[in-house]
Design a protein around this motif. Structure first.
Motif, PDB file in Angstrom:
ATOM      1  N   GLU A 299       0.817  -1.218   0.000  1.00  0.00           N
ATOM      2  CA  GLU A 299       0.000   0.000   0.000  1.00  0.00           C
ATOM      3  C   GLU A 299       0.851   1.269   0.000  1.00  0.00           C
ATOM      4  N   VAL A 300       1.814   1.355   0.894  1.00  0.00           N
ATOM      5  CA  VAL A 300       2.646   2.558   1.020  1.00  0.00           C
ATOM      6  C   VAL A 300       4.107   2.146   1.015  1.00  0.00           C
ATOM      7  N   LYS A 301       4.871   2.625   0.026  1.00  0.00           N
ATOM      8  CA  LYS A 301       6.282   2.274  -0.070  1.00  0.00           C
ATOM      9  C   LYS A 301       7.151   3.216   0.782  1.00  0.00           C
ATOM     10  N   ILE A 302       8.392   2.800   0.969  1.00  0.00           N
ATOM     11  CA  ILE A 302       9.363   3.612   1.695  1.00  0.00           C
ATOM     12  C   ILE A 302      10.069   4.526   0.712  1.00  0.00           C
ATOM     13  N   THR A 303      10.204   5.803   1.060  1.00  0.00           N
ATOM     14  CA  THR A 303      10.966   6.753   0.266  1.00  0.00           C
ATOM     15  C   THR A 303      12.093   7.308   1.130  1.00  0.00           C
ATOM     16  N   GLU A 304      12.926   8.135   0.536  1.00  0.00           N
ATOM     17  CA  GLU A 304      14.037   8.723   1.288  1.00  0.00           C
ATOM     18  C   GLU A 304      13.537   9.641   2.405  1.00  0.00           C
ATOM     19  N   SER A 305      12.304  10.139   2.277  1.00  0.00           N
ATOM     20  CA  SER A 305      11.772  11.060   3.282  1.00  0.00           C
ATOM     21  C   SER A 305      10.868  10.375   4.301  1.00  0.00           C
ATOM     22  N   THR A 306      10.685   9.072   4.190  1.00  0.00           N
ATOM     23  CA  THR A 306       9.818   8.360   5.130  1.00  0.00           C
ATOM     24  C   THR A 306      10.430   8.383   6.530  1.00  0.00           C
ATOM     25  N   PRO A 307       9.690   8.850   7.531  1.00  0.00           N
ATOM     26  CA  PRO A 307      10.253   8.872   8.889  1.00  0.00           C
ATOM     27  C   PRO A 307      10.422   7.467   9.443  1.00  0.00           C
ATOM     28  N   LEU A 308      11.365   7.312  10.341  1.00  0.00           N
ATOM     29  CA  LEU A 308      11.585   6.060  11.046  1.00  0.00           C
ATOM     30  C   LEU A 308      10.684   5.997  12.264  1.00  0.00           C
ATOM     31  N   ILE A 309      10.505   4.798  12.796  1.00  0.00           N
ATOM     32  CA  ILE A 309       9.742   4.672  14.046  1.00  0.00           C
ATOM     33  C   ILE A 309      10.401   5.498  15.138  1.00  0.00           C
ATOM     34  N   GLY A 310      11.741   5.538  15.113  1.00  0.00           N
ATOM     35  CA  GLY A 310      12.468   6.333  16.098  1.00  0.00           C
ATOM     36  C   GLY A 310      12.232   7.824  15.988  1.00  0.00           C
ATOM     37  N   ASP A 311      11.676   8.278  14.854  1.00  0.00           N
ATOM     38  CA  ASP A 311      11.326   9.694  14.705  1.00  0.00           C
ATOM     39  C   ASP A 311       9.999  10.021  15.383  1.00  0.00           C
ATOM     40  N   LEU A 312       9.211   8.987  15.708  1.00  0.00           N
ATOM     41  CA  LEU A 312       7.891   9.193  16.319  1.00  0.00           C
ATOM     42  C   LEU A 312       7.926   9.100  17.836  1.00  0.00           C
ATOM     43  N   LEU A 313       8.935   8.412  18.365  1.00  0.00           N
ATOM     44  CA  LEU A 313       8.956   8.145  19.803  1.00  0.00           C
ATOM     45  C   LEU A 313      10.387   8.080  20.328  1.00  0.00           C
ATOM     46  N   ARG A 314      10.498   8.092  21.644  1.00  0.00           N
ATOM     47  CA  ARG A 314      11.796   8.032  22.319  1.00  0.00           C
ATOM     48  C   ARG A 314      11.761   6.927  23.365  1.00  0.00           C
ATOM     49  N   VAL A 315      12.810   6.128  23.419  1.00  0.00           N
ATOM     50  CA  VAL A 315      12.902   5.063  24.411  1.00  0.00           C
ATOM     51  C   VAL A 315      13.664   5.589  25.627  1.00  0.00           C
ATOM     52  N   GLU A 316      13.030   5.493  26.779  1.00  0.00           N
ATOM     53  CA  GLU A 316      13.644   5.879  28.047  1.00  0.00           C
ATOM     54  C   GLU A 316      13.728   4.640  28.933  1.00  0.00           C
ATOM     55  N   PRO A 317      14.473   4.696  30.014  1.00  0.00           N
ATOM     56  CA  PRO A 317      14.519   3.532  30.914  1.00  0.00           C
ATOM     57  C   PRO A 317      13.118   3.149  31.396  1.00  0.00           C
ATOM     58  N   GLY A 318      12.669   1.976  31.025  1.00  0.00           N
ATOM     59  CA  GLY A 318      11.392   1.473  31.507  1.00  0.00           C
ATOM     60  C   GLY A 318      10.159   1.994  30.809  1.00  0.00           C
ATOM     61  N   ARG A 319      10.311   2.791  29.771  1.00  0.00           N
ATOM     62  CA  ARG A 319       9.120   3.278  29.088  1.00  0.00           C
ATOM     63  C   ARG A 319       9.460   3.826  27.710  1.00  0.00           C
ATOM     64  N   VAL A 320       8.409   3.996  26.912  1.00  0.00           N
ATOM     65  CA  VAL A 320       8.517   4.615  25.595  1.00  0.00           C
ATOM     66  C   VAL A 320       7.615   5.837  25.586  1.00  0.00           C
ATOM     67  N   VAL A 321       8.120   6.939  25.048  1.00  0.00           N
ATOM     68  CA  VAL A 321       7.372   8.192  25.020  1.00  0.00           C
ATOM     69  C   VAL A 321       7.205   8.651  23.573  1.00  0.00           C
ATOM     70  N   PHE A 322       5.976   8.957  23.165  1.00  0.00           N
ATOM     71  CA  PHE A 322       5.746   9.508  21.835  1.00  0.00           C
ATOM     72  C   PHE A 322       6.127  10.982  21.836  1.00  0.00           C
ATOM     73  N   THR A 323       6.941  11.373  20.857  1.00  0.00           N
ATOM     74  CA  THR A 323       7.498  12.725  20.847  1.00  0.00           C
ATOM     75  C   THR A 323       7.051  13.562  19.657  1.00  0.00           C
ATOM     76  N   ALA A 324       7.002  12.960  18.457  1.00  0.00           N
ATOM     77  CA  ALA A 324       6.647  13.720  17.258  1.00  0.00           C
ATOM     78  C   ALA A 324       5.608  12.966  16.435  1.00  0.00           C
ATOM     79  N   PHE A 325       4.771  12.213  17.117  1.00  0.00           N
ATOM     80  CA  PHE A 325       3.742  11.433  16.416  1.00  0.00           C
ATOM     81  C   PHE A 325       2.714  12.356  15.756  1.00  0.00           C
ATOM     82  N   ASP A 326       2.278  13.387  16.460  1.00  0.00           N
ATOM     83  CA  ASP A 326       1.214  14.253  15.948  1.00  0.00           C
ATOM     84  C   ASP A 326       1.611  14.913  14.629  1.00  0.00           C
ATOM     85  N   ARG A 327       2.834  15.436  14.563  1.00  0.00           N
ATOM     86  CA  ARG A 327       3.286  16.135  13.360  1.00  0.00           C
ATOM     87  C   ARG A 327       3.364  15.183  12.165  1.00  0.00           C
TER      88      ARG A 327
END
Length: 243
Positions: free
Chosen positions: A112-140
């Motif tokens: 359905e949706v291919k990867i391009t050079e501008s496709t964000p990574l999962i790591g661009d949407l969230l941040r891994v901290e000790p014991g938890r994951v926090v969404f940081t730029a998901f909305d944008r």
């Protein structure tokens, strides 16, 4: 297999272990003649298995897509340490599925949706901290249409900036690496898949893999504590992802 190991494996969802299948084999050393290997609690284990479990690999439901090795299975293990059945529990939104608390995210989507050079990574949407994951730029990224797939269930709320969720102390990560294939994924015969070296199994990874070339990831609660996720699936890929 010792009773202690059986008790440990049965702790998943309090009834049976949940993990990824890594291989099947016929074996004269097996009491049943068949063996199945799985990643369970981050460790690869090999079990004697009944023939129906061995034959699951030939089901049309798991070829050419999705590959059987990328899906979560609940393994029924008897007192002798033999796998007597394998239940596909990957779809946490399916009624009656034992896994209910989970989230699946993708910035590409197979066929359905291919990867391009501008496709964000999962790591661009969230941040891994000790014991938890926090969404940081998901909305944008979501507003820009860059989130190709997002599903969640159970106690996992809808992703949004600032949302965080707990990770179990012994969270396991299983990494599925499409970048090792000789060609992007495509529907093909089993022989063509082998020739293109399509991956057939996942390997133990780490949360750092979410910050690599990861465009699809899943977070799951598989051990009975719905307040935390304890299993992460990380899919590494590269443009275009599929052809």
């Amino acid at each position: 297999m010792s009773a202690d190991i059986l008790v440990d494996l049965s702790a998943a969802l309090t009834i049976a272990p949940v993990g990824l299948i890594t291989g099947f084999e016929r074996s004269k050393a097996s009491q049943t003649g068949f063996r199945v290997s799985m990643l369970l609690r981050g460790i690869e284990r090999t079990f004697d298995a009944v023939e129906s479990a061995y034959q699951l690999q030939f089901s049309d439901a798991y070829f050419p897509y999705p590959p059987i090795g990328e899906r979560l299975f609940l393994a029924h293990v008897d007192d002798r340490g033999t796998i007597t059945g394998l239940d596909d529990v990957n779809n946490f939104l399916q009624a009656g599925n034992p896994i209910t608390t989970a989230c699946m995210l993708g910035t590409y989507k197979m066929f359905e949706v291919k990867i391009t050079e501008s496709t964000p990574l999962i790591g661009d949407l969230l941040r891994v901290e000790p014991g938890r994951v926090v969404f940081t730029a998901f909305d944008r990224h979501s507003a820009a249409g860059a989130v190709a797939h997002c599903s969640h269930g159970g106690k996992f709320p809808a992703p949004a900036d600032g949302l965080s969720f707990e990770l179990a102390e012994e969270t396991v990560v299983y990494t599925w690496d499409w970048t090792t294939s000789l060609a992007p994924f495509s529907c093909c015969t089993r022989d063509e898949a082998r020739a293109r070296r399509f991956t057939t199994r996942a390997y133990p990874g780490s949360l750092d893999d979410l910050g690599k070339n990861c465009y699809w990831a899943g977070f799951y609660s598989t051990r009975g504590n719905e307040d935390e996720c304890d299993l992460v699936k990380c899919f590494l890929n590269r443009p275009p992802g599929w052809e």
